[in-house]
Design a protein around this motif. Structure first.
Motif, PDB file in Angstrom:
ATOM      1  N   MET A  30       7.067  12.916 -13.722  1.00  0.00           N
ATOM      2  CA  MET A  30       6.814  12.622 -12.314  1.00  0.00           C
ATOM      3  C   MET A  30       7.989  11.819 -11.776  1.00  0.00           C
ATOM      4  O   MET A  30       8.612  11.043 -12.499  1.00  0.00           O
ATOM      5  N   VAL A  31       8.302  12.027 -10.491  1.00  0.00           N
ATOM      6  CA  VAL A  31       9.301  11.223  -9.794  1.00  0.00           C
ATOM      7  C   VAL A  31       8.576  10.457  -8.692  1.00  0.00           C
ATOM      8  O   VAL A  31       7.783  11.031  -7.938  1.00  0.00           O
ATOM      9  N   VAL A  32       8.850   9.153  -8.596  1.00  0.00           N
ATOM     10  CA  VAL A  32       8.206   8.302  -7.598  1.00  0.00           C
ATOM     11  C   VAL A  32       9.286   7.674  -6.728  1.00  0.00           C
ATOM     12  O   VAL A  32      10.274   7.139  -7.246  1.00  0.00           O
ATOM     13  N   VAL A  33       9.110   7.740  -5.412  1.00  0.00           N
ATOM     14  CA  VAL A  33      10.061   7.132  -4.481  1.00  0.00           C
ATOM     15  C   VAL A  33       9.292   6.396  -3.398  1.00  0.00           C
ATOM     16  O   VAL A  33       8.126   6.693  -3.124  1.00  0.00           O
ATOM     17  N   GLY A  34       9.973   5.437  -2.773  1.00  0.00           N
ATOM     18  CA  GLY A  34       9.399   4.756  -1.628  1.00  0.00           C
ATOM     19  C   GLY A  34       9.633   5.560  -0.368  1.00  0.00           C
ATOM     20  O   GLY A  34      10.341   6.567  -0.372  1.00  0.00           O
ATOM     21  N   SER A  35       9.057   5.085   0.711  1.00  0.00           N
ATOM     22  CA  SER A  35       9.203   5.771   1.985  1.00  0.00           C
ATOM     23  C   SER A  35      10.008   4.920   2.944  1.00  0.00           C
ATOM     24  O   SER A  35       9.525   3.888   3.432  1.00  0.00           O
ATOM     25  N   VAL A  56       5.401   9.967  -3.149  1.00  0.00           N
ATOM     26  CA  VAL A  56       6.057   9.143  -2.141  1.00  0.00           C
ATOM     27  C   VAL A  56       5.080   8.041  -1.759  1.00  0.00           C
ATOM     28  O   VAL A  56       4.004   8.316  -1.238  1.00  0.00           O
ATOM     29  N   VAL A  57       5.457   6.804  -2.057  1.00  0.00           N
ATOM     30  CA  VAL A  57       4.557   5.671  -1.831  1.00  0.00           C
ATOM     31  C   VAL A  57       4.856   5.077  -0.458  1.00  0.00           C
ATOM     32  O   VAL A  57       5.880   4.440  -0.248  1.00  0.00           O
ATOM     33  N   ARG A  58       3.937   5.292   0.460  1.00  0.00           N
ATOM     34  CA  ARG A  58       4.106   4.857   1.842  1.00  0.00           C
ATOM     35  C   ARG A  58       3.438   3.506   2.071  1.00  0.00           C
ATOM     36  O   ARG A  58       2.611   3.055   1.262  1.00  0.00           O
ATOM     37  N   PRO A  59       3.767   2.834   3.176  1.00  0.00           N
ATOM     38  CA  PRO A  59       3.099   1.572   3.498  1.00  0.00           C
ATOM     39  C   PRO A  59       1.584   1.755   3.548  1.00  0.00           C
ATOM     40  O   PRO A  59       1.086   2.763   4.033  1.00  0.00           O
ATOM     41  N   GLY A  60       0.866   0.790   3.048  1.00  0.00           N
ATOM     42  CA  GLY A  60      -0.598   0.864   3.033  1.00  0.00           C
ATOM     43  C   GLY A  60      -1.167   1.311   1.716  1.00  0.00           C
ATOM     44  O   GLY A  60      -2.372   1.188   1.483  1.00  0.00           O
ATOM     45  N   ALA A  61      -0.319   1.828   0.814  1.00  0.00           N
ATOM     46  CA  ALA A  61      -0.826   2.368  -0.448  1.00  0.00           C
ATOM     47  C   ALA A  61      -1.508   1.302  -1.296  1.00  0.00           C
ATOM     48  O   ALA A  61      -2.510   1.573  -1.963  1.00  0.00           O
ATOM     49  N   GLU A  62      -0.989   0.079  -1.273  1.00  0.00           N
ATOM     50  CA  GLU A  62      -1.546  -0.962  -2.127  1.00  0.00           C
ATOM     51  C   GLU A  62      -2.851  -1.525  -1.584  1.00  0.00           C
ATOM     52  O   GLU A  62      -3.582  -2.219  -2.289  1.00  0.00           O
ATOM     53  N   ARG A  63      -3.164  -1.242  -0.316  1.00  0.00           N
ATOM     54  CA  ARG A  63      -4.410  -1.735   0.280  1.00  0.00           C
ATOM     55  C   ARG A  63      -5.487  -0.659   0.351  1.00  0.00           C
ATOM     56  O   ARG A  63      -6.601  -0.921   0.795  1.00  0.00           O
TER      57      ARG A  63
END
Length: 302
Positions: free
Chosen positions: A119-124, A152-159
């Motif tokens: 898997m490849v993980v990147v921020g947004s 793609v980890v976008r804002p709000g993912a951790e909440r």
């Protein structure tokens, strides 16, 4: 374990995460570390950079080789700091963490790594203190060209607390996205919502919206979705599954349905670079507008 290596030396099956020191890449690192820990896979921190205009720099009295070495040293230090912080923050995960600094366009570097990565993980979006890795279009480009699933980890993912969402079309091409969605829901102990979108005359006058469940008018579509997930429900009996029909354009419906979700999963047909330039798939729209993390799962064109 720690290594500084070239691309071929990165372990096969690793979880690769792009790092550039920005807030977006920090979210991506945390998400990727959780994934690596849950799946017992190595984690590889990657920073890619390029130095353009070396001739112009030399003419201006700036030694481009000295500048390149400084950029590389800064990147090495940044990855060391990220690794140390990650291991201190999550000692229970017992992570095997590799570090990789690549002098290449980030899109090309991550696409190449995706050939052997799990898997490849990147921020947004974001711009960090080193040369930026995640410049807006990079997350979309990587999700369109990669050979493995891209998150793609976008804002709000951790909440987020809404579980996993996956879009299906009722055909065999949805299978890879469904498999990843069930797998992630099981790993993370989350419920799964399976969405099928359709188009009719009401779409022209109404925004994308969920159809009330149980309507006899859509019994055939509900059966289609039920048949799509039947085998996987037996394989993952611990995953609570909800099926939903949405009326509207697929991208608009999935973006609306993604609100509050921990992860939204979509498939992407692999058609090659040339055809992707003239064809506008749903996945990039969801990557740019969805709430929380988005997983793009490639599948064969046929």
């Amino acid at each position: 374990m720690e290594t500084m290596s070239s691309t071929p030396a990165v372990p096969a099956g690793t979880v690769v995460v792009g790092v550039d020191g920005s807030e977006g890449s920090t979210r991506a690192v945390r998400w990727a570390a959780t994934e690596a820990g849950l799946t017992r896979r190595p984690l590889t921190l990657v920073h890619a950079w390029t130095l353009n205009g070396s001739s112009w720099l030399d003419q201006a009295g700036i030694d481009h080789r000295t500048l390149a070495a400084a950029i590389r040293d800064e990147a090495v230090g940044m990855l060391a700091t990220v690794r140390a912080g990650l291991l201190a923050e999550r000692p229970a995960l017992d992570l095997e963490v590799h570090r990789l600094v690549v002098e290449a366009d980030p899109r090309d570097a991550l696409e190449e790594l995706s050939r052997s990565a799990a898997m490849v993980v990147v921020g947004s979006r974001g711009r960090g203190p080193v040369r930026s890795l995640l410049l807006g279009s990079v997350s979309v480009a990587v999700s369109r060209l990669a050979h493995c699933p891209v998150v793609v980890v976008r804002p709000g993912a951790e909440r987020a607390t809404g579980g996993v969402l996956v879009g299906v079309d009722g055909t065999a091409t949805s299978r890879p996205a469904l498999e990843l969605a069930f797998h992630e829901a099981a790993l993370r102990g989350l419920p799964l919502t399976v969405v099928h979108c359709f188009w009719d005359a009401q779409v022209a006058t109404l925004p994308a919206h969920r159809v009330d469940p149980g309507s006899s008018a859509y019994a055939d579509l509900e059966l289609l979705v039920a048949e799509s997930v039947a085998g996987l429900q037996e394989e993952y009996p611990e995953v609570p599954v909800e099926r939903a029909l949405w009326r509207g354009l697929v991208d608009e419906a999935l973006v609306a349905a993604s609100q509050g979700r921990d992860l939204t999963v979509v498939g992407l047909r692999q058609t090659g670079r040339l055809r992707q330039l003239v064809r506008v798939p749903v996945a990039p729209t969801v990557v740019e507008r969805a709430d929380g993390a988005v997983a793009v799962v490639p599948h064969d064109a046929d």
